[in-house]
Design an enzyme around this catalytic site. Structure first.
Site, PDB file in Angstrom:
ATOM      1  N   LEU A   1       0.747  -1.237  -0.058  1.00 44.28           N
ATOM      2  CA  LEU A   1      -0.102  -0.033   0.076  1.00 44.28           C
ATOM      3  C   LEU A   1       0.740   1.171   0.001  1.00 44.28           C
ATOM      4  CD1 LEU A   1      -2.673  -1.029   2.825  1.00 44.28           C
ATOM      5  CD2 LEU A   1      -2.923  -1.156   0.278  1.00 44.28           C
ATOM      6  N   GLY A   2       1.880   1.207   0.633  1.00 39.35           N
ATOM      7  CA  GLY A   2       3.047   2.429   0.512  1.00 39.35           C
ATOM      8  C   GLY A   2       4.350   1.896   1.078  1.00 39.35           C
TER       9      GLY A   2
ATOM     10  N   VAL B   1       4.403  -0.476   3.879  1.00 41.93           N
ATOM     11  CA  VAL B   1       3.021  -0.774   4.460  1.00 41.93           C
ATOM     12  C   VAL B   1       2.103  -1.910   3.411  1.00 41.93           C
ATOM     13  CG1 VAL B   1       0.860   0.313   4.915  1.00 41.93           C
ATOM     14  CG2 VAL B   1       2.872   1.415   5.395  1.00 41.93           C
TER      15      VAL B   1
ATOM     16  N   ASP C   1       2.107  15.638  10.275  1.00 44.91           N
ATOM     17  CA  ASP C   1       2.281  15.346   8.769  1.00 44.91           C
ATOM     18  C   ASP C   1       0.871  15.025   8.105  1.00 44.91           C
ATOM     19  OD1 ASP C   1       3.437  14.509   6.237  1.00 44.91           O
ATOM     20  OD2 ASP C   1       3.702  12.292   7.044  1.00 44.91           O
TER      21      ASP C   1
ATOM     22  N   PHE D   1      11.075   4.831   5.971  1.00 50.43           N
ATOM     23  CA  PHE D   1      11.146   4.166   7.501  1.00 50.43           C
ATOM     24  C   PHE D   1      10.035   3.109   7.506  1.00 50.43           C
ATOM     25  CE2 PHE D   1      11.405   8.870   7.641  1.00 50.43           C
ATOM     26  CZ  PHE D   1      12.681   9.006   7.952  1.00 50.43           C
ATOM     27  N   GLY D   2      10.122   2.682   6.224  1.00 52.57           N
ATOM     28  CA  GLY D   2       9.330   1.364   6.162  1.00 52.57           C
ATOM     29  C   GLY D   2       8.417   1.140   4.815  1.00 52.57           C
TER      30      GLY D   2
HETATM   31  P1  ADP Z   1       3.780   5.638   5.237  1.00 51.29           P
HETATM   32  O1  ADP Z   1       4.869   6.067   6.324  1.00 51.29           O
HETATM   33  O2  ADP Z   1       4.362   4.797   4.236  1.00 51.29           O
HETATM   34  O3  ADP Z   1       3.517   7.244   4.700  1.00 51.29           O
HETATM   35  P2  ADP Z   1       1.121   5.343   6.266  1.00 51.29           P
HETATM   36  O4  ADP Z   1       0.976   4.765   7.545  1.00 51.29           O
HETATM   37  O5  ADP Z   1       0.756   6.710   5.540  1.00 51.29           O
HETATM   38  O6  ADP Z   1       2.722   4.872   5.940  1.00 51.29           O
HETATM   39  O7  ADP Z   1       0.424   3.950   5.156  1.00 51.29           O
HETATM   40  C1  ADP Z   1       0.651   4.169   3.871  1.00 51.29           C
HETATM   41  C2  ADP Z   1      -0.451   3.937   2.968  1.00 51.29           C
HETATM   42  O8  ADP Z   1      -1.194   2.665   3.513  1.00 51.29           O
HETATM   43  C3  ADP Z   1      -1.656   4.769   3.237  1.00 51.29           C
HETATM   44  O9  ADP Z   1      -1.424   5.925   2.302  1.00 51.29           O
HETATM   45  C4  ADP Z   1      -3.015   4.123   3.077  1.00 51.29           C
HETATM   46  O10 ADP Z   1      -3.177   4.259   1.706  1.00 51.29           O
HETATM   47  C5  ADP Z   1      -2.574   3.035   3.579  1.00 51.29           C
HETATM   48  N1  ADP Z   1      -3.172   2.521   4.895  1.00 51.29           N
HETATM   49  C6  ADP Z   1      -2.484   2.881   5.826  1.00 51.29           C
HETATM   50  N2  ADP Z   1      -3.054   2.423   7.156  1.00 51.29           N
HETATM   51  C7  ADP Z   1      -4.276   1.838   6.626  1.00 51.29           C
HETATM   52  C8  ADP Z   1      -5.362   1.413   7.205  1.00 51.29           C
HETATM   53  N3  ADP Z   1      -5.757   1.162   8.686  1.00 51.29           N
HETATM   54  N4  ADP Z   1      -6.454   0.846   6.353  1.00 51.29           N
HETATM   55  C9  ADP Z   1      -6.401   0.852   4.991  1.00 51.29           C
HETATM   56  N5  ADP Z   1      -5.170   1.578   4.438  1.00 51.29           N
HETATM   57  C10 ADP Z   1      -4.400   1.930   5.107  1.00 51.29           C
HETATM   58 MG    MG Z   2       1.624   8.275   5.220  1.00 50.07          MG
END
Ligand code: ADP
Ligand code: MG
Length: 362
Positions: A28-29, A36, A177, A33-34
């Site tokens: 998803l991302g 997702v 952020d 730093f990591g």
């Molecule tokens: P990063 O540090 O990569 O920005 P995020 O916590 O923003 O990490 O998560 C990256 C992406 O994953 C988000 O932009 C979203 O699209 C998806 N995502 C994160 N948390 C959730 C969640 N609880 N449910 C659905 N999608 C999520």
């Molecule tokens: Mg993010």
């Protein structure tokens, strides 16, 4: 009782997870730093543990983070106890030792999968904000499309985001952020929630309180950059109970950093032309040249506004310009002149009964 003792006890009696409980799926991302990923539960035992953590069923989201993950786990635990509805439902966080020779430790964070769409995704669609209306209400209104209806939808999104921010700020957390990519639409509650506490600071206990400018997104960052004045003594970055005095909070108003960022989201929702990255960057340059005075920016661009820009001003000018008034009280150079999340919720922009009854949604 010490809050850390309570937090520890609460966590102790919740079932724990380990990485074998999850089958990682679609990415998803990915940031510095990591990474997702969406994930499913590996076996019935894992599914039971998810239930015991308060989530009934469905997929989860896994973030594999670097050492910064430790702070992010702490923030999520705090939100879970203090203002759960503000953010995506957090299940658990743990440390995973990497295989020998692969270096540092890794932190795993697990949330409920709230839904497919961030506010960013929804704003990229030509249908915005009507695609949001469908999500919030579950069906389409048979009122004519137009700026009044769009304004009501934007109003609902703003109310939900201010409500979430007020929860964080009342807890003592500054997000740092806030941007459309970090706002997720929760299909379960049909509301927008905040995600990504990776850059957040908990000012009541001093965690992550040393400004990390490199974590800030320049597209949405307020001009002050630093959340606290440099005169403020720096607090430790480990969880010890060194409570920051409310007096310092009052002096520095660090929460107003998030308000500025949310103001830019408000602006992007009303002005379609400012939704692209390049145009937002250009807007930031123009605003800086206007000494961060939105009124001056308006005077600069309005005389030669194209139809799209004109439409944005028309939305903000509805009801005697009450939307524009709220916007200009959020996007201001001086943090102390910006409205707080709580005060913004009481702003007359939200007083009028929604034409669509959207206001009863929250
Ligand atoms: P990063 O540090 O990569 O920005 P995020 O916590 O923003 O990490 O998560 C990256 C992406 O994953 C988000 O932009 C979203 O699209 C998806 N995502 C994160 N948390 C959730 C969640 N609880 N449910 C659905 N999608 C999520
Ligand atoms: Mg993010």
């Amino acid at each position: 009782f010490d809050m850390f003792v309570l937090a520890f006890a609460e966590r102790l009696f919740r079932p724990t997870f380990r990485k074998d409980d999850f089958v990682l799926g679609k990415k998803l991302g990915e940031g510095a730093f990591g990474v997702v990923c969406k994930a499913s539960l590996a076996n019935p035992e894992a599914a039971e543990k998810v239930k015991a953590n308060g989530v009934m069923q469905g997929d989860v989201v896994v973030k594999k983070a670097t050492e910064y993950g430790a702070v992010e786990i702490w923030m999520n635990e705090r939100v879970r106890r203090a203002c759960a509805s503000s953010c995506a439902d957090f299940l658990y966080g743990f440390r995973e030792s990497k295989a020998k020779g692969k270096g540092a430790e890794e932190y795993w964070l697990i949330w409920r999968f709230e839904g497919e769409d961030t506010l960013y995704d929804l704003m990229q669609s030509k249908e915005f904000p009507y695609n949001v209306e469908t999500k919030i209400l579950g069906d389409v209104q048979d009122l004519p499309k137009g700026i009044s209806r769009e304004n009501k939808i934007i109003q609902t999104v703003m109310r939900q985001l201010l409500f979430a921010l007020d929860g964080l700020h009342s807890t003592g957390i500054v997000h740092r952020d806030i941007k459309p990519q970090n706002v997720i639409f929760s299909e379960g509650s049909r509301t927008f929630k905040i995600i990504d506490l990776g850059a957040a600071a908990d000012l009541r206990v001093g965690i992550n309180y040393i400004p990390k400018e490199f974590l800030l997104d320049p597209r949405y960052a307020a001009p002050e950059q630093y959340i606290m004045s440099t005169q403020t003594p720096s607090a430790p970055s480990v969880p010890v109970a060194t409570t920051l005095s409310p007096v310092l909070w009052q002096l520095n108003l660090p929460d107003r950093f998030d308000i500025y960022s949310l103001g830019l989201i408000f602006l992007q929702m009303a002005f379609p032309s400012l939704r692209t990255d390049s145009n937002l960057i250009q807007f930031n340059r123009q605003l800086k040249r206007c000494d961060y005075d939105l009124e001056a920016w308006r005077n600069l661009v309005e005389p030669r506004a194209n139809a799209e820009l004109r439409r944005g001003f028309d939305i903000m000018d509805l009801d005697d310009g009450i939307g524009w008034e709220l916007l200009t009280s959020m996007v201001r150079y001086k943090a102390r002149q910006r409205i707080s999340a709580k005060a913004a919720l009481a702003h007359p922009y939200f007083n009028r009964e929604g034409l669509l009854g959207l206001s009863v949604m929250q």
